[in-house]
Structure formats: C-alpha cells, structure tokens
Write a protein that holds these residues in place. Structure first.
Motif, PDB file in Angstrom:
ATOM      1  N   LEU A 222       0.807  -1.213   0.000  1.00 32.78           N
ATOM      2  CA  LEU A 222       0.000   0.000   0.000  1.00 32.78           C
ATOM      3  C   LEU A 222       0.843   1.267   0.000  1.00 32.78           C
ATOM      4  CD1 LEU A 222      -2.958   0.765  -0.063  1.00 32.78           C
ATOM      5  CD2 LEU A 222      -2.953   0.836   2.434  1.00 32.78           C
ATOM      6  N   GLY A 223       2.011   1.228   0.651  1.00 36.26           N
ATOM      7  CA  GLY A 223       2.877   2.401   0.662  1.00 36.26           C
ATOM      8  C   GLY A 223       3.475   2.726  -0.695  1.00 36.26           C
ATOM      9  N   HIS A 224       3.523   1.747  -1.597  1.00 35.79           N
ATOM     10  CA  HIS A 224       4.032   1.855  -2.973  1.00 35.79           C
ATOM     11  C   HIS A 224       5.259   2.759  -3.079  1.00 35.79           C
ATOM     12  CE1 HIS A 224       1.011   5.151  -2.856  1.00 35.79           C
ATOM     13  NE2 HIS A 224       1.631   5.709  -3.882  1.00 35.79           N
ATOM     14  N   CYS A 225       6.231   2.553  -2.188  1.00 36.41           N
ATOM     15  CA  CYS A 225       7.453   3.368  -2.194  1.00 36.41           C
ATOM     16  C   CYS A 225       8.184   3.276  -3.532  1.00 36.41           C
ATOM     17  CB  CYS A 225       8.378   2.932  -1.063  1.00 36.41           C
ATOM     18  SG  CYS A 225       7.642   3.064   0.588  1.00 36.41           S
ATOM     19  N   ALA A 226       8.148   2.104  -4.152  1.00 40.27           N
ATOM     20  CA  ALA A 226       8.865   1.904  -5.408  1.00 40.27           C
ATOM     21  C   ALA A 226       8.317   2.761  -6.542  1.00 40.27           C
ATOM     22  CB  ALA A 226       8.819   0.432  -5.809  1.00 40.27           C
ATOM     23  N   ALA A 227       7.088   3.258  -6.404  1.00 39.72           N
ATOM     24  CA  ALA A 227       6.525   4.092  -7.460  1.00 39.72           C
ATOM     25  C   ALA A 227       7.387   5.322  -7.718  1.00 39.72           C
ATOM     26  CB  ALA A 227       5.100   4.513  -7.092  1.00 39.72           C
ATOM     27  N   CYS A 228       8.038   5.818  -6.675  1.00 41.30           N
ATOM     28  CA  CYS A 228       8.943   6.956  -6.843  1.00 41.30           C
ATOM     29  C   CYS A 228      10.404   6.570  -6.642  1.00 41.30           C
ATOM     30  CB  CYS A 228       8.598   8.073  -5.855  1.00 41.30           C
ATOM     31  SG  CYS A 228       7.046   8.935  -6.209  1.00 41.30           S
ATOM     32  N   HIS A 229      10.679   5.681  -5.698  1.00 41.69           N
ATOM     33  CA  HIS A 229      12.048   5.446  -5.243  1.00 41.69           C
ATOM     34  C   HIS A 229      12.755   4.291  -5.945  1.00 41.69           C
ATOM     35  CE1 HIS A 229      11.973   8.350  -1.898  1.00 41.69           C
ATOM     36  NE2 HIS A 229      10.669   8.066  -1.869  1.00 41.69           N
ATOM     37  N   ALA A 230      12.219   3.826  -7.069  1.00 40.07           N
ATOM     38  CA  ALA A 230      12.873   2.782  -7.861  1.00 40.07           C
ATOM     39  C   ALA A 230      13.037   3.284  -9.288  1.00 40.07           C
ATOM     40  CB  ALA A 230      12.060   1.495  -7.842  1.00 40.07           C
ATOM     41  N   PRO A 231      14.107   2.906  -9.955  1.00 41.42           N
ATOM     42  CA  PRO A 231      14.290   3.335 -11.349  1.00 41.42           C
ATOM     43  C   PRO A 231      13.260   2.669 -12.256  1.00 41.42           C
ATOM     44  CG  PRO A 231      15.959   1.727 -10.725  1.00 41.42           C
ATOM     45  CD  PRO A 231      15.214   2.064  -9.470  1.00 41.42           C
ATOM     46  N   PHE A 246      14.400   9.145 -11.055  1.00 39.83           N
ATOM     47  CA  PHE A 246      13.781  10.414 -11.390  1.00 39.83           C
ATOM     48  C   PHE A 246      12.269  10.214 -11.528  1.00 39.83           C
ATOM     49  CE2 PHE A 246      18.122  11.406 -12.630  1.00 39.83           C
ATOM     50  CZ  PHE A 246      18.254  12.708 -12.144  1.00 39.83           C
ATOM     51  N   VAL A 247      11.517  11.128 -10.950  1.00 42.40           N
ATOM     52  CA  VAL A 247      10.064  11.066 -11.026  1.00 42.40           C
ATOM     53  C   VAL A 247       9.615  11.762 -12.303  1.00 42.40           C
ATOM     54  CG1 VAL A 247       7.894  11.649  -9.888  1.00 42.40           C
ATOM     55  CG2 VAL A 247       9.904  11.013  -8.523  1.00 42.40           C
ATOM     56  N   ALA A 248       8.952  11.012 -13.176  1.00 49.14           N
ATOM     57  CA  ALA A 248       8.584  11.512 -14.503  1.00 49.14           C
ATOM     58  C   ALA A 248       7.738  12.772 -14.408  1.00 49.14           C
ATOM     59  CB  ALA A 248       7.817  10.434 -15.272  1.00 49.14           C
ATOM     60  N   GLY A 249       8.117  13.790 -15.192  1.00 53.20           N
ATOM     61  CA  GLY A 249       7.321  14.996 -15.304  1.00 53.20           C
ATOM     62  C   GLY A 249       7.393  15.923 -14.116  1.00 53.20           C
ATOM     63  N   GLN A 250       8.199  15.592 -13.099  1.00 53.54           N
ATOM     64  CA  GLN A 250       8.221  16.430 -11.911  1.00 53.54           C
ATOM     65  C   GLN A 250       9.616  16.960 -11.570  1.00 53.54           C
ATOM     66  OE1 GLN A 250       5.842  15.043  -8.595  1.00 53.54           O
ATOM     67  NE2 GLN A 250       4.709  13.654  -9.914  1.00 53.54           N
ATOM     68  N   ALA A 251      10.602  16.605 -12.368  1.00 53.35           N
ATOM     69  CA  ALA A 251      11.959  17.168 -12.261  1.00 53.35           C
ATOM     70  C   ALA A 251      12.558  17.050 -10.877  1.00 53.35           C
ATOM     71  CB  ALA A 251      11.925  18.648 -12.714  1.00 53.35           C
ATOM     72  N   TRP A 252      12.336  15.932 -10.219  1.00 50.01           N
ATOM     73  CA  TRP A 252      13.032  15.704  -8.959  1.00 50.01           C
ATOM     74  C   TRP A 252      13.417  14.234  -8.842  1.00 50.01           C
ATOM     75  CZ3 TRP A 252      11.044  12.717  -4.822  1.00 50.01           C
ATOM     76  CH2 TRP A 252       9.669  12.391  -4.903  1.00 50.01           C
ATOM     77  N   TYR A 253      14.458  14.018  -8.045  1.00 54.23           N
ATOM     78  CA  TYR A 253      15.009  12.685  -7.886  1.00 54.23           C
ATOM     79  C   TYR A 253      14.623  12.119  -6.526  1.00 54.23           C
ATOM     80  CZ  TYR A 253      18.468   8.918  -7.626  1.00 54.23           C
ATOM     81  OH  TYR A 253      19.077   7.705  -7.501  1.00 54.23           O
ATOM     82  N   ALA A 254      13.999  10.951  -6.542  1.00 52.03           N
ATOM     83  CA  ALA A 254      13.640  10.275  -5.292  1.00 52.03           C
ATOM     84  C   ALA A 254      14.823   9.407  -4.887  1.00 52.03           C
ATOM     85  CB  ALA A 254      12.399   9.416  -5.485  1.00 52.03           C
ATOM     86  N   PRO A 255      15.450   9.649  -3.754  1.00 51.39           N
ATOM     87  CA  PRO A 255      16.698   8.957  -3.403  1.00 51.39           C
ATOM     88  C   PRO A 255      16.473   7.486  -3.050  1.00 51.39           C
ATOM     89  CG  PRO A 255      15.963  10.326  -1.584  1.00 51.39           C
ATOM     90  CD  PRO A 255      15.034  10.606  -2.729  1.00 51.39           C
TER      91      PRO A 255
END
Length: 255
Positions: A222-231, A246-255
């Motif tokens: 449910l936390g779906h961390c990989a949606a942002c924090h995985a390549p 990198f988060v598509a369309g939002q110009a930031w990198y999820a570490p």
C-alpha cells in the motif's frame, strides 16, 4: 492466344490462392497472439471471486473498527495525496499526473454514485487493487500503482474500501486522460501488463522478523514506495529495487 490467356488465368488463380493462404496465416497468427495476450492478462486472477459477488473478506471487526483501520491504511498509502486536486475536495480526484506518455488524472474515490465509487462493491475495489481492473473489467493504467497494490491483503482492501465509503459523497467529474498514441489504446496497455505485471498475493519471509515483514508489506504494498524510489525502464515499469529514480514529469530525484 488461348494458351496465353489460359496460362494468365491459371497464374491469377494461383496468385489468389497464395494470397488467401498468406492472409489466412496472418489472421491465425494475429488470433494466436491475441489469445496469448489475453492469457497473460488473466494469469493470477483466478482468486478474484474468492468471496463471491460483492462479498467481504469476513474480517471479524465492527463497522466502526473497520473504518478506523481503513483510515489508517489510507494514510499509509497517502491516497489523498494523489486523489485530491489543488483546491478540490479531499479524495474527489482530478489531480493531473504528468508522465512520459501523457497526463493521467486521478479518479474520484468518494462514494458519489455518478462520478465516484458509489456503485462499487468491496469485490470491485479488490479487483482494482489486486488485478488492476476497473469495475467494468477495463484495464487500469499503472499510474494507479496496482503493481504494488496487488500485494495488499483482501482484509486490508476491504478496510480501505469501508473507509472510503464512509466519506462524504462529492460530485466531481474527472478530466479524461490526455495520453499520446498508442498509449491511449487498451491493446498497448495489455502488452505492457503481459510484460511487466502479474497479480501476486503477499508472502511473508519466514526467516525474517515480524517487524521486518510488516515493514516490507507496507513499503512494497500500500505504501508503494517503489513508485517513486525505484528506477524505471523505457516503458515505465519499475522494480522494488528502491535504489532511487527520477520522477517523470516532476523534475526531482527520489533517493
């Protein structure tokens, strides 16, 4: 002259027969590929009717306790974060999610019968979470990260649905997705799912501690961390690598 005409007619006949055989073979190949694609998109879905049409998981909780647990799970999943548009009602959807393939708009999760989940059952909701299909059976886009939500247990899915059904109904029509071709075609989505998605039940690792398994279940489900924090690869699919991306369309990198 008659011989030439007969030879020409015979050649035309043979040509038509070859063309018919090629066309028939092409149709057969298309039919087989379609059947294979359909099979890939149905694998792992055999448990969707485990509790009957409209059924609940049978969790022995009072309605109030079920809703309270669902509210907690909604915070774990940050459901309001995506399903609330700027200046809009909470959970009423309409927030645009920019991707490399176009913009998708989040759905209305309130129990409004025309624009939300008012006509949905717990079974329908479980199907969306576990199998990535809408109430009508349409394939959902993985911007709704069902590749993570598929790990959510039926009991937790039911609790989350109970909470969403307890919210005030908000009439809010969501804009249509603005996707480029061919990403706006269900056939393309079926190919993506055949390559990158299979419904899966959560399995604890017996060699790990209870707290570790609980954390893994929340982070990978449910936390779906990989949606942002995985390549992600070129087709937008990710893993549970959690190695940043990198988060598509939002110009930031999820570490």
């Amino acid at each position: 002259m008659n011989t030439l005409a007969e030879n020409a007619a015979s050649g035309n006949t043979r040509g038509r027969r070859r063309l018919a055989r090629v066309a028939g073979l092409a149709l057969l190949i298309i039919a087989l590929l379609g059947a294979l694609l359909a099979w890939f998109n149905l694998r792992g879905e055999q448990g969707v009717h485990a509790y009957g049409h409209g059924g609940w998981s049978g969790a022995r909780e009072t309605p109030a306790a079920l809703i309270e647990r669902g509210a907690y799970l909604a915070r774990v999943g940050n459901c309001a974060g995506c399903h609330t548009a700027a200046g809009g009602a909470e959970y009423a959807g309409g927030r645009g999610l920019p991707t490399s393939f176009g913009t998708l708009y989040t759905s209305n999760l309130t129990p409004d019968k025309e624009s939300g989940l008012g006509l949905w059952t717990a079974q329908d909701f479980w199907r969306a979470m576990h199998n990535g299909r809408s109430r009508e059976g349409r394939l959902l886009y993985p911007a709704f990260p069902y590749d993570s939500y598929t790990h959510v247990t039926r009991a937790d899915s039911d609790a989350l649905f109970a909470y969403l059904q307890s919210l005030p109904a908000v009439r809010a029509q969501v804009p249509r997705h603005a996707l480029d071709f061919p990403y706006n075609w269900q056939g393309s989505l079926a190919v993506w799912r055949a390559l990158f998605f299979t419904p899966q039940d959560w399995q604890d690792r017996p060699q790990k501690a209870v707290a570790w398994n609980r954390g893994a279940y929340l982070a990978q489900g449910l936390g779906h961390c990989a949606a942002c924090h995985a390549p992600r690869n070129g087709m937008g699919a990710s893993s549970q690598a959690m190695s940043g991306g990198f988060v598509a369309g939002q110009a930031w990198y999820a570490p």
